[in-house]
Scaffold this active site. Structure first.
Site, PDB file in Angstrom:
ATOM      1  N   ASP A  31      53.292 -22.085  43.626  1.00  0.00           N
ATOM      2  CA  ASP A  31      53.788 -23.419  43.278  1.00  0.00           C
ATOM      3  C   ASP A  31      55.189 -23.278  42.698  1.00  0.00           C
ATOM      4  OD1 ASP A  31      51.894 -26.261  42.540  1.00  0.00           O
ATOM      5  OD2 ASP A  31      54.041 -26.150  42.119  1.00  0.00           O
ATOM      6  N   ASN A  35      56.520 -30.709  40.939  1.00  0.00           N
ATOM      7  CA  ASN A  35      55.771 -31.949  40.707  1.00  0.00           C
ATOM      8  C   ASN A  35      54.451 -31.623  40.032  1.00  0.00           C
ATOM      9  OD1 ASN A  35      55.493 -34.714  40.856  1.00  0.00           O
ATOM     10  ND2 ASN A  35      54.437 -34.679  42.835  1.00  0.00           N
ATOM     11  N   PHE A  80      48.618 -27.239  50.200  1.00  0.00           N
ATOM     12  CA  PHE A  80      48.681 -28.512  49.478  1.00  0.00           C
ATOM     13  C   PHE A  80      50.120 -28.889  49.113  1.00  0.00           C
ATOM     14  CE2 PHE A  80      44.194 -28.968  48.889  1.00  0.00           C
ATOM     15  CZ  PHE A  80      43.688 -27.687  48.759  1.00  0.00           C
ATOM     16  N   SER A 124      46.229 -36.820  55.279  1.00  0.00           N
ATOM     17  CA  SER A 124      45.944 -38.037  54.500  1.00  0.00           C
ATOM     18  C   SER A 124      45.535 -39.170  55.424  1.00  0.00           C
ATOM     19  CB  SER A 124      47.205 -38.437  53.717  1.00  0.00           C
ATOM     20  OG  SER A 124      47.087 -39.746  53.225  1.00  0.00           O
ATOM     21  N   TYR A 148      56.555 -40.643  54.109  1.00  0.00           N
ATOM     22  CA  TYR A 148      55.504 -39.734  53.633  1.00  0.00           C
ATOM     23  C   TYR A 148      54.427 -39.589  54.710  1.00  0.00           C
ATOM     24  CZ  TYR A 148      51.040 -38.442  51.681  1.00  0.00           C
ATOM     25  OH  TYR A 148      49.816 -37.850  51.502  1.00  0.00           O
ATOM     26  N   LYS A 152      53.301 -36.289  57.257  1.00  0.00           N
ATOM     27  CA  LYS A 152      51.949 -35.749  57.479  1.00  0.00           C
ATOM     28  C   LYS A 152      51.626 -35.743  58.969  1.00  0.00           C
ATOM     29  CE  LYS A 152      50.528 -34.946  53.236  1.00  0.00           C
ATOM     30  NZ  LYS A 152      50.220 -33.574  52.770  1.00  0.00           N
ATOM     31  N   TYR A 181      42.478 -36.931  53.743  1.00  0.00           N
ATOM     32  CA  TYR A 181      41.897 -37.429  52.498  1.00  0.00           C
ATOM     33  C   TYR A 181      41.962 -38.954  52.462  1.00  0.00           C
ATOM     34  CZ  TYR A 181      43.652 -32.835  50.833  1.00  0.00           C
ATOM     35  OH  TYR A 181      43.960 -31.523  50.663  1.00  0.00           O
ATOM     36  N   ARG A 299      51.601 -55.516  47.302  1.00  0.00           N
ATOM     37  CA  ARG A 299      52.621 -54.458  47.333  1.00  0.00           C
ATOM     38  C   ARG A 299      53.006 -54.212  48.787  1.00  0.00           C
ATOM     39  NH1 ARG A 299      50.834 -48.700  44.839  1.00  0.00           N
ATOM     40  NH2 ARG A 299      49.308 -48.890  46.522  1.00  0.00           N
TER      41      ARG A 299
END
Ligand code: WQD
Length: 348
Positions: A31, A35, A80, A124, A148, A152, A181, A299
């Site tokens: 890592d 973040n 990840f 995702s 984003y 993916k 996910y 949103r």
């Protein structure tokens, strides 16, 4: 098995480290803490009683990856590392493509050079975009609606291209699990690790827990006029430890002697849709508190409903999310109560 976990200090990554160690696997944690906090890995060691190598670097650092693969006998990689905020990705697309896409390509190149072929990718449900119906199965059309989600989807397509390029009959190479996910929430029951968003949380449950702990005054419910039972958004929330255990099942399925080569995709969700108002009520009941909220405008980019058909993972991985909504709330609340400001800043 010995598994390289990239993004190991992150919310999902550190829970996956716990599940891997609990299942008897070894890990090497990588890592760059862009973040996340290194403290999360210290707490993984505290929870599991196990020590493990930690490499502070980005997946974009090819020399570090080459050295890591020569210093450690790695059997598989669980990837990840990546930025994951939809709104932020719209403001900084190049940052997202460099970190998420280029980082994954660099990692895959280093794996191939080292002869490591088993790869588990953290994807995702955002790749399903605005689904025409629910529940969502793995063969639904893919339609990313933000950088984003596009990052993916690009990585998923790169993995499919690798399969067609490298998995030749005489000498097949890649075995890949793409795990999509739905909405991970909760924390390990110890209350020592959990979701630690920087700044104001984008996601629902960390926002609720920060209202409960007094850091935020009131929850804004984004939209009360969706075509859903109570008008608020419906999502498939699953406990992060269930999600982590799903990765262990995928690793074990991928590396069985008779496992097929190429890419396999599984949804990791509960198969249940829960609305925002139902989440508020569930949290209030578990934490015995009131969460003040106001229903405001939708949103931008949100969909009305997004929840999974997770039967493929149950059938093929022997995995099913088993922790209840109340456990998700109780474990989230314990983490937030014990760590009102998240992981302490190491400089302080
Ligand atoms: C859930 C529901 C909101 C905050 C995102 C990413 C997805 C994945 C998970 C990475 C929605 C409502 C939220 C708030 C609210 N991330 N909400 N007030 O948008 O389903 O998914 O996080 O992989 O890629 O898109 O999760 O928690 O932001 O929202 O009313 O302050 O809660 O409208 O209905 P989402 P979320």
């Amino acid at each position: 098995m010995n598994v390289l976990v990239t993004g190991a200090a992150g919310y999902i990554g550190c829970h996956a480290c716990i599940a891997l160690i609990d299942a008897g696997h070894g890990i090497v944690a990588l890592d760059n803490y862009s973040n996340s906090s290194p403290l999360s890995l210290q707490r993984v060691m505290q929870i599991t009683g196990c020590d493990f190598p930690i490499v502070e670097a980005s997946v974009n650092d090819r020399d570090v990856l080459d050295e890591l693969f020569s210093n450690h006998a790695i059997d598989a990689v669980m990837h990840f590392a990546g930025f994951k905020a939809v709104g932020e990705s719209c403001l900084e697309p190049l940052t997202y493509y460099r970190n998420n896409v280029t980082g994954s390509v660099t990692l895959l190149e280093a794996m191939k050079a080292a002869g490591i072929k088993d790869f588990i990718f953290s994807s995702s449900a955002t790749v399903y975009g605005d689904p025409a119906s629910t529940p969502i199965t793995e063969n639904f059309p893919l339609q990313a609606t933000n950088p984003y989600g596009r990052s993916k989807l690009m990585i998923e397509e790169i993995l499919q291209d690798l399969e067609s390029a490298d998995n030749i009959a005489e000498n097949p190479f890649w075995r890949v699990a793409i795990l999509r996910y739905f909405n991970p929430v909760g924390a390990h029951s110890s209350g020592l690790v959990g979701e630690d968003p920087k700044g104001i949380p984008n996601n629902l449950l960390p926002y609720i827990t920060q209202v409960a702990v007094g850091k935020l005054a009131k929850l804004s419910v984004f939209g009360g006029d969706y075509p859903t039972p109570d008008g608020t958004g419906v999502r498939d929330y699953l406990h992060v430890m269930d999600l982590a255990e799903g990765h262990v099942r995928a690793l074990e399925a991928l590396t069985r002697p008779d496992a097929p080569y190429g890419c396999q995709t599984w949804n990791l969700g509960t198969g249940n849709g829960v609305s925002v108002l139902e989440m508020i009520r569930a949290f209030e009941s578990v934490a015995q508190c009131r969460i003040p909220y106001e229903i405001v405008a939708r949103r931008p980019g949100d969909v009305a409903e997004c929840w999974s058909d997770a039967s493929k993972a149950e059938r093929e991985l022997g995995w099913k999310a088993r922790r209840s909504l109340n456990e998700m709330m109780a474990d989230s609340w314990r983490w937030q109560r014990n760590n009102p400001d998240g992981y302490p800043d190491l400089e302080s």
